[in-house]
Motif scaffolding. Structure first.
Motif, PDB file in Angstrom:
ATOM      1  N   PRO A  70       0.995  -1.156   0.068  1.00  0.00           N
ATOM      2  CA  PRO A  70       0.025  -0.134   0.020  1.00  0.00           C
ATOM      3  C   PRO A  70       0.807   1.283  -0.059  1.00  0.00           C
ATOM      4  O   PRO A  70       0.620   2.201  -0.700  1.00  0.00           O
ATOM      5  N   ARG A  71       2.038   1.190   0.672  1.00  0.00           N
ATOM      6  CA  ARG A  71       2.826   2.329   0.712  1.00  0.00           C
ATOM      7  C   ARG A  71       3.288   2.788  -0.464  1.00  0.00           C
ATOM      8  O   ARG A  71       3.479   3.869  -1.096  1.00  0.00           O
ATOM      9  N   LEU A  72       3.833   1.784  -1.328  1.00  0.00           N
ATOM     10  CA  LEU A  72       4.533   1.801  -2.669  1.00  0.00           C
ATOM     11  C   LEU A  72       3.312   2.362  -3.497  1.00  0.00           C
ATOM     12  O   LEU A  72       3.593   3.134  -4.553  1.00  0.00           O
ATOM     13  N   THR A  73       2.299   1.618  -3.615  1.00  0.00           N
ATOM     14  CA  THR A  73       1.177   2.112  -4.492  1.00  0.00           C
ATOM     15  C   THR A  73       0.920   3.534  -4.360  1.00  0.00           C
ATOM     16  O   THR A  73       0.668   4.406  -5.405  1.00  0.00           O
ATOM     17  N   VAL A  74       0.770   4.017  -3.231  1.00  0.00           N
ATOM     18  CA  VAL A  74       0.609   5.583  -2.924  1.00  0.00           C
ATOM     19  C   VAL A  74       1.722   6.460  -3.503  1.00  0.00           C
ATOM     20  O   VAL A  74       1.275   7.492  -4.094  1.00  0.00           O
ATOM     21  N   ALA A  75       2.814   5.869  -3.132  1.00  0.00           N
ATOM     22  CA  ALA A  75       4.028   6.736  -3.799  1.00  0.00           C
ATOM     23  C   ALA A  75       4.054   6.752  -5.316  1.00  0.00           C
ATOM     24  O   ALA A  75       4.201   7.620  -5.770  1.00  0.00           O
ATOM     25  N   PHE A  76       3.702   5.638  -5.907  1.00  0.00           N
ATOM     26  CA  PHE A  76       3.723   5.531  -7.381  1.00  0.00           C
ATOM     27  C   PHE A  76       2.536   6.411  -8.094  1.00  0.00           C
ATOM     28  O   PHE A  76       2.513   6.977  -9.020  1.00  0.00           O
ATOM     29  N   GLN A  77       1.492   6.340  -7.258  1.00  0.00           N
ATOM     30  CA  GLN A  77       0.358   7.277  -7.509  1.00  0.00           C
ATOM     31  C   GLN A  77       0.802   8.829  -7.749  1.00  0.00           C
ATOM     32  O   GLN A  77       0.412   9.432  -8.371  1.00  0.00           O
ATOM     33  N   GLU A  78       1.347   9.225  -6.510  1.00  0.00           N
ATOM     34  CA  GLU A  78       1.981  10.416  -6.516  1.00  0.00           C
ATOM     35  C   GLU A  78       2.886  10.806  -7.358  1.00  0.00           C
ATOM     36  O   GLU A  78       2.711  11.961  -7.969  1.00  0.00           O
ATOM     37  N   ILE A  79       3.958   9.960  -7.771  1.00  0.00           N
ATOM     38  CA  ILE A  79       4.835  10.276  -8.886  1.00  0.00           C
ATOM     39  C   ILE A  79       3.799  10.513 -10.195  1.00  0.00           C
ATOM     40  O   ILE A  79       4.385  11.322 -10.875  1.00  0.00           O
ATOM     41  N   GLY A  80       2.840   9.402 -10.231  1.00  0.00           N
ATOM     42  CA  GLY A  80       2.135   9.800 -11.499  1.00  0.00           C
ATOM     43  C   GLY A  80       1.430  11.114 -11.566  1.00  0.00           C
ATOM     44  O   GLY A  80       1.445  11.698 -12.813  1.00  0.00           O
ATOM     45  N   SER A  81       1.074  11.426 -10.571  1.00  0.00           N
ATOM     46  CA  SER A  81       0.304  12.695 -10.463  1.00  0.00           C
ATOM     47  C   SER A  81       1.258  13.926 -10.685  1.00  0.00           C
ATOM     48  O   SER A  81       0.753  14.885 -11.461  1.00  0.00           O
ATOM     49  N   VAL A  82       2.567  13.758 -10.171  1.00  0.00           N
ATOM     50  CA  VAL A  82       3.351  14.911 -10.484  1.00  0.00           C
ATOM     51  C   VAL A  82       3.637  14.784 -12.128  1.00  0.00           C
ATOM     52  O   VAL A  82       4.066  16.080 -12.687  1.00  0.00           O
ATOM     53  N   SER A  83       3.871  13.650 -12.656  1.00  0.00           N
ATOM     54  CA  SER A  83       4.380  13.533 -13.928  1.00  0.00           C
ATOM     55  C   SER A  83       3.226  14.432 -14.827  1.00  0.00           C
ATOM     56  O   SER A  83       3.608  15.003 -15.794  1.00  0.00           O
ATOM     57  N   ARG A  84       2.026  14.129 -14.513  1.00  0.00           N
ATOM     58  CA  ARG A  84       0.854  14.578 -15.323  1.00  0.00           C
ATOM     59  C   ARG A  84       0.999  16.118 -14.911  1.00  0.00           C
ATOM     60  O   ARG A  84       0.680  16.857 -15.954  1.00  0.00           O
TER      61      ARG A  84
END
Length: 304
Positions: A70-84
């Motif tokens: 769950p912690r990695l999922t949140v982290a990669f979602q945040e990275i995806g958000s920043v990229s967008r």
């Protein structure tokens, strides 16, 4: 943990754990299933923790894997958000433009669409400021002013202007031959004690060789050039208007020149761009565009 796990390895683990399949993770990441397996094995070695139980062709998360997912999922979602968010639009140029209030209220604001159409989208902050302005505190990139107020920064003279008597077409027909503007209500512009001196109606009548007496000081008064111009367009009198502001209205017939003659302004229009901004492409493009707009207005055939 001897070394930090690789980002690619953590991404492979998160995708495999979330989808429940090395094959699905491989398809999502556009790599092979063998590559996913190898990346995860590398992470396990680096973390000194098993993340999956491999049972025949199935994989099941270990306790360490369950805790991490769950912690990695949140982290990669945040990275995806920043990229967008940091897509093409995030790198649109930003530009802070400062001009006299009369110019911001109509003349320049009506023309900005032309700059955006020809030079592309930009985040523009248009400020209507009286002199003096603080370039550093307000982060101003370019300033158009009447007169060379900012010699401590790179400043150039871009146009010389004059004032012209203008009024609505309905007023122009009631003047008497040989008596310029006799009987017409006058609109005065007073920039106030802190502003530069503005040519007055007594100045204009004196230059025209006329002597209207007290009538030259009567009528409406406005403390901005734009307000005086709007009063004239509304048919309330004759204003002395700068060519840069009134040229378009004379060209399209909203205003006429009921009498010839003009009074040259004492100072030029100047552009100032601090060194921190002058070399930026968007500032250079805006400078060229603005100079063209100003020179076209003051050189309008309708003012000759």
């Amino acid at each position: 943990m001897a070394t930090s796990p690789s980002l690619k390895g953590l991404q492979a683990f998160e995708a495999a754990a979330r989808t429940g399949s090395f094959a699905a993770a491989a398809e999502e990441l556009s790599v092979s299933a063998a590559a996913v397996s190898q990346l995860i094995r590398t992470v396990e070695v680096q973390m000194e923790r098993k993340l999956f139980h491999r049972i025949n062709r199935r994989v099941v998360l270990t306790e360490a894997g369950v805790e991490m997912l769950p912690r990695l999922t949140v982290a990669f979602q945040e990275i995806g958000s920043v990229s967008r968010e940091l897509g093409a639009d995030a790198f649109r140029p930003r530009l802070v433009v400062s001009v006299p209030p009369s110019m911001a209220m109509g003349w320049l604001s009506q023309r900005l669409a032309g700059f955006v159409a020809s030079h592309g989208a930009a985040d523009i902050s248009l400020r209507g400021d009286d002199d003096p302005v603080s370039f550093d505190r307000e982060l101003i990139d370019i300033r158009l002013s009447y007169g060379p107020h900012y010699r401590e920064h790179p400043t150039e003279e871009i146009a010389r202007d004059a004032v012209y008597p203008v009024c609505a077409p309905g007023l122009a027909g009631i003047t008497k031959a040989g008596e310029p503007l006799a009987g017409l209500p006058l609109i005065h512009t007073d920039w106030g004690p802190t502003g530069a001196s503005f040519p007055s109606w007594p100045n204009w009548f004196e230059a025209a060789g006329a002597h209207p007496g007290r009538a030259a000081r009567r009528g409406l008064s406005a403390n901005s050039s734009r307000a005086a111009l709007d009063l004239a367009i509304s048919g309330l009198g004759v204003a002395l208007a700068q060519g840069i502001y009134c040229a378009e209205a004379v060209e399209d017939g909203r205003l006429v020149r009921p009498a010839g003659g003009a009074i040259a302004l004492r100072q030029p229009y100047c552009l100032t761009a601090p060194e921190r901004s002058a070399s930026r492409d968007v500032v250079a493009a805006f400078r060229d565009w603005l100079v063209n707009q100003c020179q076209r207005a003051v050189g309008s055939p309708a003012l000759r």
